[in-house]
Scaffold this active site. Sequence first.
Site, short mmCIF file in Angstrom:
data_model
loop_
_atom_site.label_atom_id
_atom_site.label_comp_id
_atom_site.label_asym_id
_atom_site.label_seq_id
_atom_site.Cartn_x
_atom_site.Cartn_y
_atom_site.Cartn_z
N SER A 1 0.03 -1.18 0.86
CA SER A 1 0.01 -2.65 0.69
C SER A 1 1.39 -3.29 1.42
O SER A 1 1.67 -2.98 2.83
CB SER A 1 -0.07 -3.07 -0.57
OG SER A 1 -0.34 -4.35 -0.84
N ASP B 1 -11.72 -5.30 -0.70
CA ASP B 1 -10.33 -5.65 -0.90
C ASP B 1 -10.22 -7.27 -1.01
O ASP B 1 -10.50 -7.72 0.16
CB ASP B 1 -9.53 -4.93 0.02
CG ASP B 1 -8.00 -5.13 -0.29
OD1 ASP B 1 -7.61 -5.96 -1.15
OD2 ASP B 1 -7.11 -4.29 -0.06
N HIS C 1 -8.26 -3.42 -3.61
CA HIS C 1 -7.07 -3.35 -3.37
C HIS C 1 -6.28 -2.35 -4.43
O HIS C 1 -5.53 -1.66 -3.52
CB HIS C 1 -6.47 -4.82 -3.47
CG HIS C 1 -5.22 -4.64 -2.92
ND1 HIS C 1 -4.75 -4.38 -1.38
CD2 HIS C 1 -3.77 -4.69 -3.36
CE1 HIS C 1 -3.75 -4.49 -1.14
NE2 HIS C 1 -2.94 -4.74 -2.16
#
Length: 285
Positions: free
Chosen positions: A168, A233, A262
Amino acid sequence: MNSLGEFCSLFCCPPCPSRIVAKLAFAPPEPTYRLIEEENSTKCTISLSKRAEWHYTEREKESLEGFYARTSRDNHIACLFVRCSVNARFTILFSHGNAVDLGQMSGFYLGLGSRINCNIFSYDYSGYGVSGGKPSEKNLYADIDAAWHALRTRYGISPENIILYGQSIGTVPTVDLAARYEVGAVVLHSPLMSGMRVAFPNTKRTWFFDAFLSIDKVPKVMSPVLVIHGTEDDVINISHGLAIYERCPRAVEPLWVEGAGHNDVELYNQYLERLKHFVSVELIN
């Protein structure tokens, strides 16, 4: 968004990258650990709170070695070396995601490294955990530089035996470092193209006030790159992972995890299987 004026109305005039970063990126949690300095040593013992959710024994905690590194921006950041294997060829330099710290990640690191036969080295960004300073884009790059040099000098690990892993927001410093140093490999887990492209999915170009410009840096990454992304996601759309993959000069077969969001990619069996194959087969051959 159809005009620069609309961008400005959200981010204030004149638009400023630091404002975009503050709105999109950083949410450091309350620290879940302490680093206790050992007498006459640069090593620290890590003390984990209950919120760190350590599921291993106290003896296994002995595999965790903490210390502080100083960045070029004069922040002291917490670093953690997790010895997962006595015969590991590779060490993963792991840049974690948002809203977690080293305490919360320590158990995951031990489990992951043990399963794929890698040691893991990680760090907390400025303003995260017990690291000093404040979160910022410039600090992200200084933080990973300090971690990189600590891994190289303190543990003597050669670049070809280092795998950079970003998750991320952690893909941002990972891509920045990988664009400057050739390493054993790179893993980009739920990567983002840029800050504006996350906030405004229809953004097609790089604005001068954008931040986290991984899409412009990734063509300079000369190491093998594995991209991992969940198809569902809703934080960083899979279109980001696809675009990053397409611009990597040495991308390997990616992993698109069907149905994953996610924060749950790691729960799918193919995640571990793909990493095992990447580390033990593709990188060896």
